[in-house]
Design an enzyme around this catalytic site. Structure first.
Site, PDB file in Angstrom:
ATOM      1  CB  SER A  50      32.215  25.469  45.167  1.00  0.00           C
ATOM      2  OG  SER A  50      32.154  25.452  46.583  1.00  0.00           O
ATOM      3  CG  ASP A  84      32.741  27.387  40.879  1.00  0.00           C
ATOM      4  OD1 ASP A  84      33.225  27.376  39.736  1.00  0.00           O
ATOM      5  OD2 ASP A  84      33.138  28.144  41.788  1.00  0.00           O
ATOM      6  CG  HIS A 191      39.875  31.106  44.072  1.00  0.00           C
ATOM      7  ND1 HIS A 191      40.744  30.348  43.316  1.00  0.00           N
ATOM      8  CD2 HIS A 191      38.711  31.135  43.376  1.00  0.00           C
ATOM      9  CE1 HIS A 191      40.131  29.936  42.221  1.00  0.00           C
ATOM     10  NE2 HIS A 191      38.902  30.412  42.228  1.00  0.00           N
ATOM     11  CG  ASN A 241      33.405  32.369  38.695  1.00  0.00           C
ATOM     12  OD1 ASN A 241      32.688  32.651  37.738  1.00  0.00           O
ATOM     13  ND2 ASN A 241      33.796  31.134  38.953  1.00  0.00           N
ATOM     14  CB  VAL A 242      31.383  37.483  42.955  1.00  0.00           C
ATOM     15  CG1 VAL A 242      31.433  38.251  44.284  1.00  0.00           C
ATOM     16  CG2 VAL A 242      31.767  38.391  41.790  1.00  0.00           C
ATOM     17  CB  THR A 244      35.803  36.026  49.186  1.00  0.00           C
ATOM     18  OG1 THR A 244      36.401  34.739  48.951  1.00  0.00           O
ATOM     19  CG2 THR A 244      36.295  36.558  50.515  1.00  0.00           C
TER      20      THR A 244
END
Length: 291
Positions: A50, A84, A191, A241-242, A244
């Site tokens: 990201s 990302d 998120h 999307n993963v 955390t």
């Protein structure tokens, strides 16, 4: 093996009726763990970096991108490289030539009109350079420094507030006017959730799938229980999307090791169990949504 492309992985998952997880990378250990988990599961995955992670690395994309690409190429699992939550056009353009086959360009904090304009410009450049583009419509929220669902100057909203979720009719116009290859939608996740308590709007996911031709992307999947994730894929989500969840596993394992061995100063002693914990988390997500 050679890097595959995100577009290929997403298309194959969609055709097969399952999902393909995309895991966020902060450190080299993240990349190694994702590759190890994918190999253990015998499944493909997307490795994504990201703009926040680039900022953590001093604003330099090349070192972490080169390391991640090297890990992916050394793996026996089919892996792709994705950039990302990019808000900077300069960072978008830097993806070319570093192994990235795809970028998520994030103009979701802008007004709808400005989001369309900025995203369409990003798509034009990306497609000229063979890059697949994902964008967001609606507000998933929850990223660091951001109130969940709240735009600047507005009162804070949550993931279930009116006006936050993606409207199917607006999604049709957005996809048509921008030309994006995939659409991240707001359907009840957020998120940075450390507890898996999110309840998704599966009816909305189904309506979005019926409305738009491009694959749907679920952000904030760390906070979604396994059965909800399975149902989300059945309802029409493809890229999952993963982020955390990996950090939770890593930090928990490293903290446990340091608590048990306070004399340790060699970082390898606690990075290794942290990496192993992330690999196990990757494998579990792949088994839940990857068919």
């Amino acid at each position: 093996m050679p890097l595959t492309t995100t577009g290929e992985l997403v298309a194959a998952a969609r055709d097969a009726g399952h999902g393909v997880p995309a895991f966020n990378i902060i450190t080299l250990e993240h990349a190694e763990a994702i590759a190890a988990g994918a190999e253990a599961a015998g499944a493909p995955a997307v490795l994504q970096i990201s703009e926040n992670a680039v900022r953590f690395h001093g604003g330099r994309l090349t070192p972490i991108a080169a390391a991640t690409a090297a890990v992916a190429r050394a793996s026996s699992a089919p892996l792709s490289l994705h950039l990302d939550h990019v808000v900077s056009p300069e960072l978008l353009r830097s993806a070319h030539g570093l192994g990235f086959s795809s970028v998520m360009f994030d103009a979701s904090k802008m007004s709808y009109t400005d989001n369309v304009r900025a995203t369409a410009e990003a798509v034009r450049w990306a497609h000229e350079h063979g890059i697949w583009i994902e964008a967001e419509l609606g507000r998933v929220g929850g990223k660091e420094g951001e109130k969940v669902g709240g735009k600047e100057g507005e009162a804070p909203l949550d993931a279930h507030a009116p006006g936050v979720r993606t409207d199917p009719d607006e999604a049709v116009a957005y996809v048509t006017d921008t030309g994006v290859d995939a659409l991240a939608v707001a359907v009840g996740s957020s998120h940075a959730m450390t507890e898996r308590t999110a309840a998704l709007d599966h009816g909305l996911i189904g309506r979005l799938r019926a409305a738009v031709a491009v694959p749907l992307v679920l952000h904030g999947s760390s906070g979604v229980p396994d059965e909800e994730l399975r149902q989300a894929v059945a309802s029409g989500m493809v890229k999952i999307n993963v982020g955390t969840a990996l950090n939770t596993a890593f930090t928990g394992a490293a903290r446990a090791h340091l608590d048990a061995h306070p004399e340790v100063v060699d970082p390898r002693k606690y990075l290794a169990p942290g990496r192993d914990a992330m690999a196990a988390t990757v494998r579990r997500f792949l088994e839940v949504v990857g068919g």
